[in-house]
Scaffold this active site. Sequence first.
Site, mmCIF file in Angstrom:
data_model
loop_
_atom_site.group_PDB
_atom_site.id
_atom_site.type_symbol
_atom_site.label_atom_id
_atom_site.label_comp_id
_atom_site.label_asym_id
_atom_site.label_seq_id
_atom_site.Cartn_x
_atom_site.Cartn_y
_atom_site.Cartn_z
ATOM 1 N N ARG A 104 0.540 -0.967 -0.033
ATOM 2 C CA ARG A 104 -0.192 -0.548 0.351
ATOM 3 C C ARG A 104 0.431 1.408 0.125
ATOM 4 O O ARG A 104 1.258 1.432 0.567
ATOM 5 C CB ARG A 104 -0.701 0.332 1.114
ATOM 6 C CG ARG A 104 -2.090 1.662 1.237
ATOM 7 C CD ARG A 104 -2.644 0.853 2.640
ATOM 8 N NE ARG A 104 -3.917 -0.374 2.431
ATOM 9 C CZ ARG A 104 -4.944 -0.120 0.886
ATOM 10 N NH1 ARG A 104 -4.907 0.439 0.564
ATOM 11 N NH2 ARG A 104 -5.568 -1.580 1.577
ATOM 12 N N THR A 108 -0.711 7.801 -1.296
ATOM 13 C CA THR A 108 -1.966 7.477 -2.329
ATOM 14 C C THR A 108 -2.552 6.724 -1.512
ATOM 15 O O THR A 108 -4.236 6.460 -1.608
ATOM 16 C CB THR A 108 -2.002 6.974 -3.477
ATOM 17 O OG1 THR A 108 -1.396 5.864 -3.275
ATOM 18 C CG2 THR A 108 -0.899 8.287 -4.261
ATOM 19 N N ASP A 200 -6.492 -9.888 10.570
ATOM 20 C CA ASP A 200 -5.712 -9.946 10.286
ATOM 21 C C ASP A 200 -5.306 -10.754 9.735
ATOM 22 O O ASP A 200 -4.561 -11.536 10.515
ATOM 23 C CB ASP A 200 -4.749 -8.690 10.505
ATOM 24 C CG ASP A 200 -3.470 -8.157 9.590
ATOM 25 O OD1 ASP A 200 -3.119 -6.819 8.665
ATOM 26 O OD2 ASP A 200 -3.437 -9.924 8.555
ATOM 27 N N ASP A 203 -1.690 -11.606 9.284
ATOM 28 C CA ASP A 203 -1.695 -12.022 10.134
ATOM 29 C C ASP A 203 -0.991 -12.774 11.286
ATOM 30 O O ASP A 203 -0.320 -13.762 12.105
ATOM 31 C CB ASP A 203 -1.252 -11.334 11.656
ATOM 32 C CG ASP A 203 -0.226 -9.317 11.213
ATOM 33 O OD1 ASP A 203 0.309 -9.750 10.715
ATOM 34 O OD2 ASP A 203 -0.494 -8.147 11.343
HETATM 35 N N1 URA Z 1 -7.376 -7.334 5.264
HETATM 36 C C1 URA Z 1 -7.306 -8.299 6.064
HETATM 37 O O1 URA Z 1 -7.008 -9.029 6.932
HETATM 38 N N2 URA Z 1 -8.453 -8.119 7.459
HETATM 39 C C2 URA Z 1 -9.240 -7.033 6.832
HETATM 40 O O2 URA Z 1 -10.492 -7.189 8.096
HETATM 41 C C3 URA Z 1 -9.704 -6.252 5.888
HETATM 42 C C4 URA Z 1 -8.743 -6.117 4.963
#
Ligand code: URA
Length: 209
Positions: A104, A108, A200, A203
């Site tokens: 990312r 932007t 996430d 993760d």
């Molecule tokens: N990416 C993720 O891993 N979890 C989310 O809730 C949104 C994007």
Amino acid sequence: MSKIQVVEHPLIQHKLSILRRKETSSKEFRELVDEIGMLMAYEVSRDLPLEDVEIDTPVAHMTAQRLAGKKLAIVPILRAGIGMVDGIYKMIPAARVGHIGMYRDEETMKPVEYLVKMPTDIAERQVFLVDPMLATGGSAILGVDVLKERGVKNIKFVCLVAAPEGVKALQEAHPDIDIFAAALDDHLNEKGYIIPGLGDAGDRLFGTK
Ligand code: URA
């Protein structure tokens, strides 16, 4: 307009509920993503063409059916997409695997590709583009852009949890792409997390953070 299909199979829904729980360990999370990927493959491959083949069983001759050799590719969006590859691969071992890496841009806030590695004949393959979370839709849209730039005509986007915002963005950008999800959740929060979601996915898969 493309369709979104929420795969409501009881096994998928049961496994997804365990996946979402914050107590679920990384090991269990990886196993569940693998299993759900396998079950999603069943639904996503439902329209693959079959052809007749003559075979002999131990007791008789018969006309049976086999996959008509349509070429497939599984393309994960790094990093979390990797978690879904093996489950699908187990069901479709003749598939090839491509990779799309994105980061990312801090200014932007848009995804930028840093790695694209595809089978040489990707343009002739049907592609399952995989990423567990369809959140804003930015990565999915760029993933489809990358594939279309390389001549791919038949793409299905496969995720575990989708947010309505991501579905709308992907449908508007690419109305020809069908979306398969195990769940369509409520909304995105201000940090871009899907609510209720599962946190996430990268993760949780790789035990980072
Ligand atoms: N990416 C993720 O891993 N979890 C989310 O809730 C949104 C994007």
